[in-house]
Design a protein around this motif. Structure first.
Motif, mmCIF file in Angstrom:
data_model
loop_
_atom_site.group_PDB
_atom_site.id
_atom_site.type_symbol
_atom_site.label_atom_id
_atom_site.label_comp_id
_atom_site.label_asym_id
_atom_site.label_seq_id
_atom_site.Cartn_x
_atom_site.Cartn_y
_atom_site.Cartn_z
ATOM 1 N N PHE A 69 6.082 -6.184 2.814
ATOM 2 C CA PHE A 69 6.327 -4.985 2.021
ATOM 3 C C PHE A 69 6.249 -3.780 2.948
ATOM 4 O O PHE A 69 5.386 -3.734 3.835
ATOM 5 C CB PHE A 69 5.262 -4.827 0.931
ATOM 6 C CG PHE A 69 5.307 -5.879 -0.144
ATOM 7 C CD1 PHE A 69 6.168 -5.749 -1.223
ATOM 8 C CD2 PHE A 69 4.474 -6.985 -0.093
ATOM 9 C CE1 PHE A 69 6.206 -6.708 -2.229
ATOM 10 C CE2 PHE A 69 4.497 -7.947 -1.084
ATOM 11 C CZ PHE A 69 5.370 -7.814 -2.157
ATOM 12 N N ASP A 70 7.116 -2.803 2.743
ATOM 13 C CA ASP A 70 7.007 -1.565 3.508
ATOM 14 C C ASP A 70 6.561 -0.442 2.572
ATOM 15 O O ASP A 70 6.194 -0.684 1.425
ATOM 16 C CB ASP A 70 8.317 -1.239 4.232
ATOM 17 C CG ASP A 70 9.491 -1.049 3.289
ATOM 18 O OD1 ASP A 70 9.273 -0.771 2.095
ATOM 19 O OD2 ASP A 70 10.645 -1.173 3.744
ATOM 20 N N SER A 71 6.616 0.794 3.058
ATOM 21 C CA SER A 71 6.112 1.921 2.263
ATOM 22 C C SER A 71 6.917 2.160 0.986
ATOM 23 O O SER A 71 6.453 2.857 0.084
ATOM 24 C CB SER A 71 6.092 3.192 3.111
ATOM 25 O OG SER A 71 7.405 3.486 3.561
ATOM 26 N N SER A 72 8.107 1.543 0.880
ATOM 27 C CA SER A 72 8.887 1.706 -0.348
ATOM 28 C C SER A 72 8.230 0.998 -1.533
ATOM 29 O O SER A 72 8.600 1.226 -2.676
ATOM 30 C CB SER A 72 10.328 1.207 -0.159
ATOM 31 O OG SER A 72 10.363 -0.202 0.003
ATOM 32 N N ALA A 73 7.238 0.146 -1.256
ATOM 33 C CA ALA A 73 6.522 -0.552 -2.344
ATOM 34 C C ALA A 73 5.468 0.341 -2.998
ATOM 35 O O ALA A 73 4.857 -0.050 -3.987
ATOM 36 C CB ALA A 73 5.870 -1.824 -1.806
ATOM 37 N N VAL A 74 5.271 1.539 -2.456
ATOM 38 C CA VAL A 74 4.341 2.492 -3.055
ATOM 39 C C VAL A 74 5.113 3.307 -4.088
ATOM 40 O O VAL A 74 6.141 3.897 -3.789
ATOM 41 C CB VAL A 74 3.745 3.428 -1.983
ATOM 42 C CG1 VAL A 74 2.798 4.438 -2.618
ATOM 43 C CG2 VAL A 74 3.038 2.615 -0.898
ATOM 44 N N HIS A 111 -1.134 -0.817 -7.383
ATOM 45 C CA HIS A 111 -2.156 -0.573 -8.408
ATOM 46 C C HIS A 111 -3.486 -0.309 -7.714
ATOM 47 O O HIS A 111 -3.797 -0.957 -6.712
ATOM 48 C CB HIS A 111 -2.244 -1.806 -9.323
ATOM 49 C CG HIS A 111 -3.093 -1.616 -10.523
ATOM 50 N ND1 HIS A 111 -4.218 -2.375 -10.747
ATOM 51 C CD2 HIS A 111 -3.007 -0.758 -11.570
ATOM 52 C CE1 HIS A 111 -4.777 -2.007 -11.889
ATOM 53 N NE2 HIS A 111 -4.067 -1.023 -12.406
ATOM 54 N N ASN A 112 -4.252 0.616 -8.228
ATOM 55 C CA ASN A 112 -5.543 0.968 -7.620
ATOM 56 C C ASN A 112 -5.390 1.375 -6.158
ATOM 57 O O ASN A 112 -6.194 1.026 -5.306
ATOM 58 C CB ASN A 112 -6.558 -0.185 -7.744
ATOM 59 C CG ASN A 112 -6.903 -0.477 -9.180
ATOM 60 O OD1 ASN A 112 -6.997 0.432 -10.005
ATOM 61 N ND2 ASN A 112 -7.082 -1.756 -9.503
ATOM 62 N N ASN A 113 -4.283 2.043 -5.872
ATOM 63 C CA ASN A 113 -4.010 2.547 -4.519
ATOM 64 C C ASN A 113 -3.877 1.443 -3.471
ATOM 65 O O ASN A 113 -4.227 1.632 -2.306
ATOM 66 C CB ASN A 113 -5.102 3.527 -4.086
ATOM 67 C CG ASN A 113 -4.511 4.854 -3.680
ATOM 68 O OD1 ASN A 113 -3.316 5.090 -3.826
ATOM 69 N ND2 ASN A 113 -5.351 5.726 -3.173
ATOM 70 N N ARG A 114 -3.366 0.293 -3.874
ATOM 71 C CA ARG A 114 -3.174 -0.817 -2.944
ATOM 72 C C ARG A 114 -2.057 -1.713 -3.459
ATOM 73 O O ARG A 114 -1.711 -1.699 -4.645
ATOM 74 C CB ARG A 114 -4.465 -1.619 -2.767
ATOM 75 C CG ARG A 114 -4.947 -2.275 -4.061
ATOM 76 C CD ARG A 114 -6.281 -2.950 -3.904
ATOM 77 N NE ARG A 114 -6.559 -3.816 -5.062
ATOM 78 C CZ ARG A 114 -7.508 -4.718 -5.083
ATOM 79 N NH1 ARG A 114 -8.279 -4.918 -4.025
ATOM 80 N NH2 ARG A 114 -7.689 -5.462 -6.158
ATOM 81 N N LEU A 132 -4.460 -12.448 -6.879
ATOM 82 C CA LEU A 132 -4.797 -13.135 -5.633
ATOM 83 C C LEU A 132 -5.493 -12.187 -4.656
ATOM 84 O O LEU A 132 -6.347 -12.598 -3.894
ATOM 85 C CB LEU A 132 -3.537 -13.711 -4.983
ATOM 86 C CG LEU A 132 -2.999 -14.968 -5.647
ATOM 87 C CD1 LEU A 132 -1.556 -15.217 -5.277
ATOM 88 C CD2 LEU A 132 -3.846 -16.169 -5.271
ATOM 89 N N GLY A 133 -5.091 -10.914 -4.666
ATOM 90 C CA GLY A 133 -5.736 -9.943 -3.779
ATOM 91 C C GLY A 133 -4.762 -8.902 -3.275
ATOM 92 O O GLY A 133 -3.587 -8.887 -3.643
#
Length: 198
Positions: A69-74, A111-114, A132-133
């Motif tokens: 995942f890159d920053s586009s997943a934020v 979610h939850n900044n992660r 899973l984490g």
């Protein structure tokens, strides 16, 4: 003719030298495994589906891949209560049914900044999930989904989560690709790199 008795050590040394001179050794050659290239899936702004989602039949006992995942997943959901919605990553339908009847795949969400990765299944039309984490952005994360008779086993970083399955034997269905949502569409272009492993 005069024979002399050589010490045993000298005879063994002579035999070793003769073997080196006349013996051939074979090197074990491991079969070359062709690596599949990583495929970058893009979910365009305003869409649910990845740009790469060709129909592909699945008949397997396991699915192993690396995801990056890159920053586009934020992202931030338009409605705050949608932030916990699970986006879909990769997996398959099962039991020769639709994916909304029986399926297993990994999910993800910001979610939850992660970036969280989850196990996500449908069992006889009822969906369920287990966290899973969290995973880092910009680094390949190895994931495995195994079919073990009456259950699915999801593996990430050695941690395993088992979830029930409606049928037995080999998974039979079709490939499931990255999908954004929930009821919201992608707020911007999202790129996810997936490399299938042998």
């Amino acid at each position: 003719m005069l024979f002399t008795v050589k010490p045993l050590g000298a005879l063994l040394s002579l035999l070793f030298i003769l073997c080196l001179a006349g013996c051939t050794t074979e090197k074990a050659v491991s079969p070359k495994i062709e690596e599949k290239p990583a495929v970058v899936h893009t979910i365009k702004k305003g869409s649910h589906y990845s740009d790469k989602n060709a129909v592909k039949q699945v008949n397997a006992t396991a699915l192993r891949f690396e995801v990056t995942f890159d920053s586009s997943a934020v992202y931030t959901s338009a409605k705050p209560n949608n932030q916990a919605d699970i986006n879909k990553l990769y997996g398959f339908s099962d039991c020769s049914t639709s994916h909304q009847v029986n399926s297993a795949r990994f999910g993800w969400r910001w979610h939850n900044n992660r970036l969280e990765v989850l196990a996500y299944t449908y069992l006889n039309k009822k969906w369920d999930y287990k966290l899973l984490g969290a995973v880092p952005l910009g680094q390949p994360v190895p994931l495995e989904l195994r079919v073990e008779e009456d259950k699915y086993v999801f593996v990430m970083y050695g941690q395993q989560v088992a979830m029930p399955r409606a049928c037995t034997g080999t998974a039979e269905g079709y490939q499931l690709y990255p999908y954004f949502g929930g009821d919201e569409t992608a707020p911007h272009d999202i790129t996810i790199s997936i490399k299938e492993l042998q």
